[in-house]
Design a protein around this motif. Structure first.
Motif, PDB file in Angstrom:
ATOM      1  N   ASN A 187       0.831  -1.213   0.000  1.00 55.34           N
ATOM      2  CA  ASN A 187       0.000   0.000   0.000  1.00 55.34           C
ATOM      3  C   ASN A 187       0.863   1.260   0.000  1.00 55.34           C
ATOM      4  N   ALA A 188       1.948   1.211   0.773  1.00 53.57           N
ATOM      5  CA  ALA A 188       2.845   2.374   0.840  1.00 53.57           C
ATOM      6  C   ALA A 188       3.497   2.637  -0.513  1.00 53.57           C
ATOM      7  N   ASN A 189       3.956   1.579  -1.166  1.00 51.83           N
ATOM      8  CA  ASN A 189       4.596   1.756  -2.478  1.00 51.83           C
ATOM      9  C   ASN A 189       3.611   2.284  -3.509  1.00 51.83           C
ATOM     10  N   ASN A 190       2.360   1.827  -3.439  1.00 49.28           N
ATOM     11  CA  ASN A 190       1.327   2.341  -4.352  1.00 49.28           C
ATOM     12  C   ASN A 190       1.092   3.825  -4.111  1.00 49.28           C
ATOM     13  N   MET A 191       1.011   4.197  -2.831  1.00 53.92           N
ATOM     14  CA  MET A 191       0.790   5.601  -2.499  1.00 53.92           C
ATOM     15  C   MET A 191       1.968   6.451  -2.972  1.00 53.92           C
ATOM     16  N   LEU A 192       3.177   5.979  -2.724  1.00 54.26           N
ATOM     17  CA  LEU A 192       4.372   6.735  -3.104  1.00 54.26           C
ATOM     18  C   LEU A 192       4.481   6.875  -4.624  1.00 54.26           C
ATOM     19  N   ARG A 193       3.997   5.882  -5.341  1.00 50.19           N
ATOM     20  CA  ARG A 193       4.045   5.938  -6.807  1.00 50.19           C
ATOM     21  C   ARG A 193       3.043   6.952  -7.356  1.00 50.19           C
ATOM     22  N   GLU A 194       1.880   7.048  -6.704  1.00 51.75           N
ATOM     23  CA  GLU A 194       0.828   7.951  -7.194  1.00 51.75           C
ATOM     24  C   GLU A 194       0.922   9.364  -6.609  1.00 51.75           C
TER      25      GLU A 194
END
Length: 332
Positions: free
Chosen positions: A134-141
Motif C-alpha cells: 500500500n505504501a509503495n502504491n501511495m508513493l508511486r501515485e
C-alpha cells in the motif's frame, strides 16, 4: 473542495524545497531563518504563526486542497503530527536552503541531501503504518513538489562576495545547480517517485528587497536569470521524461503568473506591489518582520508581497489556481 477538482488521482503531496514551501521545519533546528512568531501566520487558520514565511497558507497548501486531500501540509519535524498525518502529505522543506550545500550552510538550515534522508526515514515509517504494498502504491501515485534555486542565486551568488561567483560564471553556476537537480530527481525516481513537479524560479528581480536597492524598479538582469534557469529546468524535465521509464515530470512555471500580477496588480485587487506588507516593505523579513513593527499593513490582501522576499497568501492562491488549471491538470 477548492477549485472543484473532483476525482483527483493524487493521494498525497510530498514537498521538498525552501521557504516558499517550508511549513515549519525550521522551527525545530538551530537557525536564524525562522518565522514562527507574529505577524507571520496572522491570516492562517486560527491566526497561528506556524513557521510559514507568509501571512497565511502557501502555494503547496492550496495545491493539496485543490487535489481534495487536505487544506494544509504539515512539516515533517513538527512533533504535533505523526505518520497518519504525513501519509497524505508532508513537507521536508527548509527556509533559506538551496540546491547547493553551501547555500544551506550559510544559514545553518537543512540541505537537500538531508531532506532526502528525511524522506527515506518517512518511507520506512510509511511501510510500517500501511504495509509495504500500500505504501509503495501511495508513493508511486503521490505528487512530489520541488521548489528551489532562488536562495542559491540571491544569497550564494549575488550577495555573498566569497560565494560561488569566485568559482563560477553565472552560466556555469546555473549548470552546476541543474546537475544537482538532475541527481536529486534521479534519486527520487529510484526511491519510487513517478509524478514529479519541478518548480521554476519567480521573477526574482521584482522582489521588494531587490527593488529597494534599484530605485523601486525590478532588476531586469535577475529576471532574465530566472527565465534562463527556467529554460534549463524545462530541458531537464524533457530529458528525464525520455530517459526514465514510467516517470511524469512537469515543469511548474511560476514566473509568468506572478509577473502578470506584478505588471497589472489592480486587475487582481492589489494596491501595492513594489513594497511588502510587513514593516516598511523594503528589507524586512524573518526577525525584522515582527509584531512590534509599527509600519505593517492592516490588509495583506492588498499587497502582492508579505515581507521583502515572500508573497502574500493571496498571490500564492492565484499562482496555485493557475498551476492547477494548466500544468497540474495533467495529473488530475
Amino acid at each position: 473542495m477548492l477549485f472543484g477538482y473532483i476525482g483527483a488521482k493524487v493521494p498525497a503531496v510530498i514537498v521538498f524545497g525552501d521557504s516558499t514551501v517550508d511549513s515549519g521545519n525550521n522551527n525545530y533546528i538551530k537557525t536564524l531563518a525562522k518565522s514562527n512568531f507574529q505577524p507571520y501566520g496572522r491570516d492562517f487558520p486560527g491566526g497561528k504563526p506556524t513557521g510559514r514565511f507568509c501571512n497565511g497558507r502557501l502555494v503547496t497548501d492550496f495545491i493539496s486542497e485543490a487535489f481534495g486531500i487536505k487544506q494544509t501540509i504539515p512539516a515533517y519535524l513538527d512533533p504535533a503530527y505523526g505518520i497518519q498525518d504525513f501519509a497524505t502529505g508532508v513537507s521536508f522543506a527548509s527556509a533559506a536552503t538551496g540546491y547547493d550545500n553551501l547555500t544551506s550552510h550559510a544559514m545553518s538550515v537543512i540541505p537537500m541531501w538531508k531532506e532526502l534522508e528525511y524522506f527515506k526515514e518517512y518511507q520506512k515509517k510509511l511501510f510500517s503504518f500501511m504495509g509495504k504494498n500500500n505504501a509503495n502504491n501511495m508513493l508511486r501515485e503521490a505528487l512530489y513538489l520541488i521548489s528551489l534555486g532562488t536562495n542559491d542565486f540571491i544569497e550564494n551568488y549575488f550577495i555573498n562576495p566569497a560565494g560561488r561567483r569566485v568559482q563560477f560564471t553565472l552560466e556555469e553556476y546555473s549548470n552546476y545547480l541543474i546537475g544537482i537537480s538532475e541527481s536529486f530527481i534521479r534519486e527520487l525516481y529510484n526511491l519510487g517517485a513517478r509524478k514529479i513537479s519541478l518548480g521554476g524560479l519567480p521573477p526574482m528581480g521584482c522582489l521588494p528587497i531587490l527593488r529597494s536597492i534599484n530605485r523601486g524598479a525590478c532588476r531586469a538582469d535577475c529576471n532574465k536569470l530566472a527565465r534562463d534557469f527556467d529554460g534549463k529546468s524545462m530541458a531537464l524535465a524533457a530529458k528525464l521524461n525520455k530517459q526514465l521509464t514510467g516517470i511524469k515530470i512537469v515543469f511548474l512555471n511560476v514566473y509568468n503568473p506572478a509577473l502578470q500580477v506584478i505588471n497589472n496588480p489592480q486587475a487582481y485587487g492589489f494596491e501595492s506591489v513594489a513594497v511588502a506588507c510587513c514593516g516598511t516593505g523594503t528589507i524586512e523579513l524573518s526577525y525584522l518582520c515582527n509584531r512590534d513593527n509599527p509600519f505593517t499593513c492592516v490588509d495583506a490582501n492588498k499587497y502582492v508581497f508579505w515581507d521583502a522576499v515572500h508573497p502574500t497568501e493571496k498571490l500564492y492562491h492565484i499562482v496555485a489556481d493557475h498551476l492547477m488549471k494548466t500544468t497540474l491538470a495533467e495529473l488530475v
